[in-house]
Design a protein around this motif. Structure first.
Motif, PDB file in Angstrom:
ATOM      1  N   ALA A  68       0.826  -1.207   0.000  1.00  0.00           N
ATOM      2  CA  ALA A  68       0.000   0.000   0.000  1.00  0.00           C
ATOM      3  C   ALA A  68       0.863   1.260   0.000  1.00  0.00           C
ATOM      4  N   LEU A  69       1.990   1.226   0.731  1.00  0.00           N
ATOM      5  CA  LEU A  69       2.879   2.376   0.756  1.00  0.00           C
ATOM      6  C   LEU A  69       3.735   2.417  -0.505  1.00  0.00           C
ATOM      7  N   LEU A  70       4.184   1.238  -0.953  1.00  0.00           N
ATOM      8  CA  LEU A  70       4.988   1.178  -2.175  1.00  0.00           C
ATOM      9  C   LEU A  70       4.204   1.723  -3.364  1.00  0.00           C
ATOM     10  N   GLU A  71       2.906   1.495  -3.340  1.00  0.00           N
ATOM     11  CA  GLU A  71       2.033   1.980  -4.403  1.00  0.00           C
ATOM     12  C   GLU A  71       2.079   3.498  -4.515  1.00  0.00           C
ATOM     13  N   ARG A  72       2.233   4.180  -3.381  1.00  0.00           N
ATOM     14  CA  ARG A  72       2.256   5.637  -3.385  1.00  0.00           C
ATOM     15  C   ARG A  72       3.593   6.185  -3.887  1.00  0.00           C
ATOM     16  N   VAL A  73       4.641   5.382  -3.776  1.00  0.00           N
ATOM     17  CA  VAL A  73       5.969   5.844  -4.171  1.00  0.00           C
ATOM     18  C   VAL A  73       6.251   5.558  -5.646  1.00  0.00           C
ATOM     19  N   THR A  74       5.635   4.504  -6.187  1.00  0.00           N
ATOM     20  CA  THR A  74       5.886   4.114  -7.570  1.00  0.00           C
ATOM     21  C   THR A  74       5.601   5.260  -8.525  1.00  0.00           C
ATOM     22  N   VAL A  75       6.515   5.482  -9.463  1.00  0.00           N
ATOM     23  CA  VAL A  75       6.367   6.567 -10.435  1.00  0.00           C
ATOM     24  C   VAL A  75       6.497   6.012 -11.845  1.00  0.00           C
ATOM     25  N   SER A  76       5.834   6.661 -12.768  1.00  0.00           N
ATOM     26  CA  SER A  76       5.921   6.261 -14.176  1.00  0.00           C
ATOM     27  C   SER A  76       5.629   7.482 -15.037  1.00  0.00           C
ATOM     28  N   GLY A  77       5.857   7.352 -16.332  1.00  0.00           N
ATOM     29  CA  GLY A  77       5.527   8.424 -17.268  1.00  0.00           C
ATOM     30  C   GLY A  77       6.222   9.731 -16.943  1.00  0.00           C
ATOM     31  N   ASP A  78       5.483  10.823 -17.005  1.00  0.00           N
ATOM     32  CA  ASP A  78       6.049  12.149 -16.771  1.00  0.00           C
ATOM     33  C   ASP A  78       6.584  12.294 -15.349  1.00  0.00           C
ATOM     34  N   ALA A  79       5.928  11.646 -14.392  1.00  0.00           N
ATOM     35  CA  ALA A  79       6.384  11.731 -12.998  1.00  0.00           C
ATOM     36  C   ALA A  79       7.758  11.088 -12.843  1.00  0.00           C
ATOM     37  N   LEU A  80       7.986   9.998 -13.563  1.00  0.00           N
ATOM     38  CA  LEU A  80       9.289   9.332 -13.514  1.00  0.00           C
ATOM     39  C   LEU A  80      10.368  10.224 -14.124  1.00  0.00           C
ATOM     40  N   VAL A  81      10.046  10.844 -15.240  1.00  0.00           N
ATOM     41  CA  VAL A  81      11.002  11.742 -15.890  1.00  0.00           C
ATOM     42  C   VAL A  81      11.347  12.911 -14.970  1.00  0.00           C
ATOM     43  N   LYS A  82      10.348  13.447 -14.304  1.00  0.00           N
ATOM     44  CA  LYS A  82      10.585  14.585 -13.396  1.00  0.00           C
ATOM     45  C   LYS A  82      11.455  14.169 -12.224  1.00  0.00           C
ATOM     46  N   LEU A  83      11.180  12.992 -11.648  1.00  0.00           N
ATOM     47  CA  LEU A  83      12.010  12.510 -10.539  1.00  0.00           C
ATOM     48  C   LEU A  83      13.450  12.337 -10.996  1.00  0.00           C
ATOM     49  N   LEU A  84      13.627  11.784 -12.174  1.00  0.00           N
ATOM     50  CA  LEU A  84      14.958  11.567 -12.727  1.00  0.00           C
ATOM     51  C   LEU A  84      15.725  12.884 -12.826  1.00  0.00           C
ATOM     52  N   HIS A  85      15.074  13.914 -13.356  1.00  0.00           N
ATOM     53  CA  HIS A  85      15.737  15.211 -13.505  1.00  0.00           C
ATOM     54  C   HIS A  85      15.935  15.906 -12.158  1.00  0.00           C
ATOM     55  N   ASP A  86      14.973  15.765 -11.262  1.00  0.00           N
ATOM     56  CA  ASP A  86      15.114  16.396  -9.947  1.00  0.00           C
ATOM     57  C   ASP A  86      16.317  15.819  -9.203  1.00  0.00           C
ATOM     58  N   VAL A  87      16.499  14.501  -9.300  1.00  0.00           N
ATOM     59  CA  VAL A  87      17.658  13.881  -8.651  1.00  0.00           C
ATOM     60  C   VAL A  87      18.949  14.375  -9.295  1.00  0.00           C
ATOM     61  N   ARG A  88      18.979  14.367 -10.598  1.00  0.00           N
ATOM     62  CA  ARG A  88      20.204  14.765 -11.305  1.00  0.00           C
ATOM     63  C   ARG A  88      20.564  16.226 -11.046  1.00  0.00           C
ATOM     64  N   GLN A  89      19.589  17.078 -10.863  1.00  0.00           N
ATOM     65  CA  GLN A  89      19.863  18.495 -10.696  1.00  0.00           C
ATOM     66  C   GLN A  89      20.334  18.867  -9.295  1.00  0.00           C
ATOM     67  N   ASP A  90      20.271  17.900  -8.356  1.00  0.00           N
ATOM     68  CA  ASP A  90      20.767  18.194  -7.023  1.00  0.00           C
ATOM     69  C   ASP A  90      22.283  18.391  -7.060  1.00  0.00           C
ATOM     70  N   GLU A  91      22.790  19.283  -6.248  1.00  0.00           N
ATOM     71  CA  GLU A  91      24.218  19.624  -6.278  1.00  0.00           C
ATOM     72  C   GLU A  91      25.113  18.454  -5.885  1.00  0.00           C
ATOM     73  N   ASN A  92      24.577  17.462  -5.194  1.00  0.00           N
ATOM     74  CA  ASN A  92      25.381  16.318  -4.771  1.00  0.00           C
ATOM     75  C   ASN A  92      25.461  15.218  -5.825  1.00  0.00           C
TER      76      ASN A  92
END
Length: 441
Positions: free
Chosen positions: A16-40
């Motif tokens: 039930a909790l994993l379901e809320r975290v799973t991302v796909s489509g545009d949300a997955l792309v956004k997460l990917l870029h948000d992670v990459r854009q972090d200074e670390n």
């Protein structure tokens, strides 16, 4: 630059909790870029499937990277960071490599040995490449993981160590509705999991397979492959009334099959209906379980049944299966060691190139000076002198460069490269080093 893996899966997280975290489509792309854009973070790749969400990153700082990825997962899931952190696992460097290799081999799957994860890792890599978030480190890591997964399936019996999720679901279906050969089945969705489901149904002897999908052309294509029928998504309600078995694999974030739809479909029926929901987020409203003659199996109920054991070997009782898992673990250990040795050795390569570039520069300068002082030397003698000096320098450098590469492959090997840079005042990023390296390739 170091390798970091932060994630959660069916082994650490309620579905039930994993379901809320799973991302796909545009949300997955956004997460990917948000992670990459972090200074670390210098590189990022996200593996998001029905039973795991994992972020792999090349980071400058461990703690900064973990904090950044954890916070971003919390933001994208809408969960408090503290609640999410309780279920996260973190792997660093060697452990991160070993974990991804285990995932690629199917040892970390809900059903041990399933091969679909290879396609999911390949898709994750392709997306990261297309979006420009994966560089040399993650490209090489993911490609190596894919090779390890293929090797495990080719050299061991891991494929037989566990059936696919679809196969397990169909086994449960037969306990409820009896043999599925000759039955009618409805598959909702036309993606990779739906294709696997349709193919499995066809092999099991299901005679009437209906594919429903939002994009009708994809439904037609899949139906043609398995000898089934394609319908528009709007026809799901009508097809529910005729189906004995329904498999839904959409995961679009809303209920594809509601209580009202199933209730309407069951009116006038006296036989059982089995629904298998393999999507995250769930496609089928859990409320259908309250309806008479309706059975719903989803990833959460599979997890409760024991398929999500923390140790894959616990689910294996047959000696042959146990040996297959042991063989795969040995392959993972061997491949992880080889990968890490190669990565450590590659750290010293720029220093070695810089050393040879400096030596070549010294040789060329001295040869030039000699020739200017002895202009009477004929061409043959000039060439012989030049070749002799170059051979002397190459022989002097050969053993040190071989040794430094071997030493670099051991833990702490980067210290030898640092010592070499200090002794010879080398700059691995110098333009002459880079240009020489490109010329040699």
């Amino acid at each position: 630059m170091s390798l970091l893996a932060v994630g959660l899966s069916h082994r650490t997280t309620p579905v039930a909790l994993l379901e809320r975290v799973t991302v796909s489509g545009d949300a997955l792309v956004k997460l990917l870029h948000d992670v990459r854009q972090d200074e670390n973070v210098a590189e990022a790749l996200v593996v998001s499937t029905c039973n795991r969400v994992e972020v792999y990153a090349a980071v400058d700082r461990f703690h900064g990277g973990v904090t950044a990825v954890t916070n971003l997962l919390a933001v994208h899931s809408g969960l408090p960071t503290g609640q999410l952190a309780d279920h996260l696992y973190v792997h660093y460097q060697e452990r991160a490599v070993q974990h991804l290799f285990s995932v690629a081999c199917g040892l970390d799957s809900m059903v041990v040995g399933e091969g679909q994860i290879l396609g999911q890792i390949r898709s994750a890599l392709r997306l990261a490449q297309d979006e420009g978030t994966a560089g040399t480190i993650l490209n090489e890591l993911a490609q190596h993981a894919l090779r390890v997964g293929k090797r495990a399936h080719a050299e061991t019996g891991i494929d037989q160590a566990g059936a696919s999720l679809v196969g397990v679901g169909l086994t449960l279906a037969e306990r409820v509705i009896g043999p599925i050969a000759g039955r009618r089945a409805l598959v909702v969705g036309a993606g990779s999991m739906s294709s696997l489901a349709a193919a499995t149904l066809s092999r099991a002897g299901v005679t009437d397979i209906v594919i429903a999908n939002r994009t009708f052309e994809r439904a037609v294509r899949l139906a043609g492959i398995v000898g089934g029928r394609a319908v528009e998504s709007a026809a799901v309600q009508a097809e529910l009334a005729r189906a004995d078995l329904v498999i839904s694999c959409v995961g679009a974030g809303h209920r594809s099959i509601t209580v009202e739809m199933v209730e309407t479909a069951m009116r006038g029926r006296h036989d059982a209906l089995f629904l298998l929901d393999l999507a995250l987020p769930h496609d089928v409203d859990p409320g259908v379980r309250a309806l008479p003659e309706v059975t719903l199996v989803d990833l959460e109920s599979m997890q409760r049944s024991g398929l999500g054991s923390d140790d894959p070997s616990e689910a294996v009782t047959d000696g042959g299966r146990g040996r297959a898992i042991g063989d795969v673990r040995r392959i993972i250990a061997e491949e992880a060691a080889a990968y890490l040795d190669a990565e450590r050795a590659s750290v010293v390569t720029p220093t070695v190139i810089a050393l040879r570039s400096m030596a070549a520069g010294v040789v060329e300068a001295e040869i030039g000076r000699l020739m200017s002082r002895l202009p009477e030397l004929d061409g043959r003698v000039r060439d012989e002198v030049t070749q002799t000096v170059r051979r002397v320098v190459d022989k002097l450098l050969h053993e040190p460069t071989v040794r430094i590469k071997k030493l670099a492959a051991s833990p702490g090997g980067d210290q030898y490269a640092e010592a070499l840079r200090e002794l010879f005042d080398l700059d691995p990023a110098a333009p002459e080093a880079v240009s020489r390296m490109e010329a040699d390739q």
